[in-house]
Design an enzyme around this catalytic site. Sequence first.
Site, mmCIF file in Angstrom:
data_model
loop_
_atom_site.group_PDB
_atom_site.id
_atom_site.type_symbol
_atom_site.label_atom_id
_atom_site.label_comp_id
_atom_site.label_asym_id
_atom_site.label_seq_id
_atom_site.Cartn_x
_atom_site.Cartn_y
_atom_site.Cartn_z
ATOM 1 N N ILE A 1 125.881 2.120 47.728
ATOM 2 C CA ILE A 1 126.209 3.473 48.746
ATOM 3 C C ILE A 1 127.484 4.596 47.928
ATOM 4 C CG2 ILE A 1 127.602 1.451 50.213
ATOM 5 C CD1 ILE A 1 130.518 1.879 48.141
ATOM 6 N N ASP B 1 128.489 -6.793 44.486
ATOM 7 C CA ASP B 1 127.861 -5.531 43.877
ATOM 8 C C ASP B 1 127.834 -3.519 43.603
ATOM 9 O OD1 ASP B 1 125.488 -4.811 42.607
ATOM 10 O OD2 ASP B 1 125.146 -6.615 42.654
ATOM 11 N N VAL C 1 126.512 -1.594 42.645
ATOM 12 C CA VAL C 1 125.002 -0.779 42.923
ATOM 13 C C VAL C 1 125.146 -0.420 44.175
ATOM 14 C CG1 VAL C 1 124.121 -0.264 40.536
ATOM 15 C CG2 VAL C 1 123.810 -2.179 42.112
ATOM 16 N N GLU C 2 125.078 -1.473 45.074
ATOM 17 C CA GLU C 2 125.396 -2.415 46.224
ATOM 18 C C GLU C 2 126.428 -1.683 46.939
ATOM 19 O OE1 GLU C 2 122.317 -5.623 46.923
ATOM 20 O OE2 GLU C 2 122.782 -6.176 45.665
ATOM 21 N N MET C 3 127.042 -2.699 47.794
ATOM 22 C CA MET C 3 127.522 -2.348 48.765
ATOM 23 C C MET C 3 128.963 -2.021 48.255
ATOM 24 S SD MET C 3 126.681 -5.525 50.679
ATOM 25 C CE MET C 3 125.834 -4.751 52.797
#
Lengths: 385, 252
Positions: free
Chosen positions: A110, A151, A153-155
């Site tokens: 995101i 995470d 680098v994710e959500m």
Amino acid sequence: MLYRKSFLFALLVLAVITLAQRCKEPSGTCGMGCDLTDIPYNPTAYTIPKPAHFPQIPVPANNPMTLEGVQLGRRLFYDPILSADSTMSCSSCHLPQGSFTDNKAVSTGIDGIQGRRSSMSLLNIAYATNGLFWDGRSASLEEQALLPVEDPVEMHHTWPNVVEQLKSHPVYPELFRKAFGIDNCCGITKELAARALAQFERILISSGTSRYDQYILGDPDALDDKELDGKLMFFDEGQVVNLPDAQCFHCHGSITLTGNNYFNNGLDSVASLDDFTDKGRGGISGNRTDNGKFRTPTLRNIALTAPYMHDGRFPTLEAVLEHYNGNGKGVSNEDPFVQQIGFPLGGNVLQYSGLTAYQRQAVIKFLHTLTDTTFINNPDIQKPD
Amino acid sequence: MKFLPTILFALLFVFISSCDKDEPQTEKNFTLTFKSTYGGLALEKYKNYPYDDRDIQVNKFNTFLSDLILVRQDGSEQRLSDIEWVDFTPDLAPDNKAVDVKFQYTVPAGNYTALKIGYGVRPDLNAKKPADFAPEHPLYRENEYWSGWQSYIFTKVQGLYDLDGAGDPESTLTYHCGSDAVYRTSTMNATIPVTDKSGALTVEFDVKKLFYYNGGLLDLDDPLNRNTSHNASNIDLGIKVMDNFANATTVK
């Protein structure tokens, strides 16, 4: 008498305070309006549909499949509520049309930060009981489902915040009640959310209608001659017609075409085992001989999941075959079969001759017969209305 | 009232009769442990071991075992298991040391004198396929099945051999042995007491002994001795390996 009056007075004060406190709480924070016991809890046992020639699907005893659990998991899977800015859901990186990959070399979170690995296909993920992710860092789907939410680098969300959002959501408390029998919205937990997500992921099973399936179920015309040559080489069955072993099935064996084991498949030339840019399994186990090893992905629907490898370095299947035809880099923990592709060339002549252009094309053509469009178009696994 | 003595006598008879019978035999815990070594040394993946004047590594070693049976002095048998999967080198092991694989059974107490072992998957089970089994069954393992040959892979031994003599093993060894033709059985004599409390037996496989042939080690400079896998063209090597399993086995 005085004591009795004092006691009654104290009780009255306590009741008023409690009532006032509860009235201050908005709906969804364990206060009034959060009670769910009026909603019936009658979960329906759910049998995962699977092709008859597929093995039984392992389901953990502590997360039995229910229709309501699957429905909740499906909704959560496609809901961006799981990300901090509500822009990203599980399905952002796992889209049905890409056989539950995002068709990108590496996924972007995101905050616009790129991860370092490609999203793995979730097709037949229910059979993956030897660790999840490329490096096997989660033992189960229930464990795995917890990690991308937090995470960075994710959500890049937090589970406490997700849970608060779910508690005050107009629909989710009822869905959690129906799936797990919670009495009030405060019963919603990240663990229950993960259980629901895992239940949905377990239904992502092949339809068993690919041309390869038709062939193994008895239709000899389902594959043409070139595809059949590819199949013979894939499964090391080609000696009788003077075709070499492509050695694919050692890692991509079984009906799901992955053994879910961890291999160094000869991608990187490194001076020592410590020099892998991405250590893969070794980054989790701490064992340097695991460096450069990654979990084998399924080859079912492989034509739909480009680009390939853990870092998406190969844009096409042609590039993948070209890589394997190079017989690895000679790194000490490479799987031995990587070094034996094109071996033996018929009879008993033990030499690594590689695959010819025709043979590589035949293997690729065979890989295309694994495409299962019935699965990716299955209405039961699409984004719910 | 006149029948009372008769009834009492009948009850007494039933009571005495029941005392005559043997106490029901209770089952005791029996632990069967499998260990692996190389030349008597603890087996470890990616570790160099001597092989004649060269070095060798054994980086994968697993096997199916069928018909594990304890034999009593009178020759009668106590079946432990139809089939087990023994993986000494699992992917997710914490380090490179080969793991010990333990199985728990319950058996009647007594003195047993031998253990029967089938090396591989016995033919009637090998005629089945992974989809025929429940997930917890040893033969559910699809990755240990050759669809092309319609056989389980009975035993896998993989490693590296110092073919060029430069000091570091670099050439691949892949022994994947399967099909009914390579199934072997043996009976290992041993004193195996199962007491009122429990019993235990350790079975050790020395993987180096799988490489013996005609009184010496297989010549691994010969490419025909380095690889056998799922094709009938080199099944002779698979047979040699499986022939050696009984000699590679000791029970303690």
